[in-house]
Design an enzyme around this catalytic site. Structure first.
Site, mmCIF file in Angstrom:
data_model
loop_
_atom_site.group_PDB
_atom_site.id
_atom_site.type_symbol
_atom_site.label_atom_id
_atom_site.label_comp_id
_atom_site.label_asym_id
_atom_site.label_seq_id
_atom_site.Cartn_x
_atom_site.Cartn_y
_atom_site.Cartn_z
ATOM 1 N N LYS A 15 3.778 5.887 4.364
ATOM 2 C CA LYS A 15 3.097 4.706 4.671
ATOM 3 C C LYS A 15 2.720 4.050 5.625
ATOM 4 O O LYS A 15 2.310 2.844 5.463
ATOM 5 C CB LYS A 15 3.971 3.473 3.646
ATOM 6 N N ARG A 62 13.005 -3.252 -9.332
ATOM 7 C CA ARG A 62 11.467 -3.028 -9.156
ATOM 8 C C ARG A 62 11.518 -3.038 -10.323
ATOM 9 O O ARG A 62 11.636 -1.810 -11.259
ATOM 10 C CB ARG A 62 11.415 -1.919 -8.363
ATOM 11 N N PRO A 118 1.132 -1.337 -0.405
ATOM 12 C CA PRO A 118 0.257 -0.189 0.084
ATOM 13 C C PRO A 118 1.175 1.251 0.425
ATOM 14 O O PRO A 118 2.080 1.299 0.694
ATOM 15 C CB PRO A 118 -0.857 -0.174 1.323
ATOM 16 N N GLU A 119 0.086 1.801 -0.908
ATOM 17 C CA GLU A 119 1.545 3.480 -1.050
ATOM 18 C C GLU A 119 0.664 4.802 -0.317
ATOM 19 O O GLU A 119 -0.291 4.576 -0.034
ATOM 20 C CB GLU A 119 1.357 3.782 -2.609
#
Ligand code: ZN
Length: 272
Positions: free
Chosen positions: A53, A262, A2-3
């Site tokens: 976050k 990433r 989750p950002e």
């Protein structure tokens, strides 16, 4: 993971359910949750807020719960009525339960985490301030002006822009999904060095960071991997333009590369 928009959504929903309520018992079931939390009861949830976050629960005893959900951390809230009728569902998630918070009104908040990368830490004010001071500015704050962004970037001229946007010490709240999205929207290649960005590109990037995050919050975040907010799932994944896509909105086939380990998608036509 989750950002900013997903964590913001979770905070808003938790506030509706447990803000101002008294916790009478805490069961800690996993070492990812600080054990001494169970010895603090009773306490009242005085405030809940997001920073980057992370979620911060301010307790009325001067202590704070500092929560990072990482990959699969999840809060689930049951009202007294649901606790009475929803036993089966609780058993289902029981395997991954890390903590249970029992409220005075018989409501129950559970924290579960399948992959156990998340954590709930108990901090005093000093510890919390030390932790929060490590983070960059909040992109949706008034403090985060174009002028400030230009100054921030000028100190990091050799950084790869995508990596920098995801660095929580630089700017708080963006992760792999929203960093890719803003770079597409601003027409900037993810591998560009910050020092090569024109003023016009920086302006676009700054504008899109704010606009995208606000829009994503409106849609209660994006549901990818295991993210689910307290009420279910957000739907912003339907509006993502490069993350998890094969083509950009203009129909160009996206390129996929790895930056800092990433996966990163970009369009070599739309992004320069
Ligand atoms: Zn394109």
């Amino acid at each position: 993971m989750p950002e900013l928009p997903e964590v913001e959504t979770i905070v808003e929903q938790l506030k509706k359910r447990i803000l101002g309520k008294n916790v009478v018992k805490v069961e800690v079931l996993d070492s990812i949750v600080d054990k001494p939390i169970s010895k603090l009861t009773p306490f009242r949830i005085k405030n809940i807020y997001r920073r980057a976050k992370t979620l911060v629960f301010e307790l009325d005893n001067g202590r704070y719960l500092f929560v990072h959900l990482r990959m699969t951390g999840h809060f689930h809230y049951l009202t007294a009525q649901q606790v009475a009728s929803d036993k089966e569902k609780l058993v289902k998630v029981h395997r991954f339960l890390a903590a249970k918070f029992y409220f005075e009104d018989d409501g129950l908040l559970t924290y579960n985490d399948i992959r156990r990368f998340g954590f709930v830490k108990l901090f005093d004010k000093k510890q919390l301030e030390k932790e929060l001071a490590k983070l960059g500015p909040e992109p949706l704050s008034e403090e985060f002006t174009l002028k400030m962004f230009i100054e921030m970037l000028s100190k990091k001229k050799n950084s790869v822009i995508k990596t920098l946007l995801m660095d929580q010490h630089f700017l708080a709240g963006l992760g792999n999904i929203y960093a890719q999205e803003v770079l597409y929207l601003a027409g900037i290649m993810p591998l560009r060095r910050t020092g090569t960005l024109s003023l016009e590109e920086i302006k676009e990037l700054h504008r899109h960071i704010k606009e995208l995050l606000e829009l994503a919050i409106k849609h209660k975040g994006s549901t990818v991997d295991n993210y689910a907010h307290v009420d279910g799932s957000g739907n912003f994944q339907n509006y993502l333009v490069v993350y998890g896509r094969d083509k950009c909105p203009k129909g160009h086939v996206l390129k996929k590369i790895e930056i800092g380990g990433r996966g990163t998608s970009y369009c070599s036509e739309c992004q320069k």
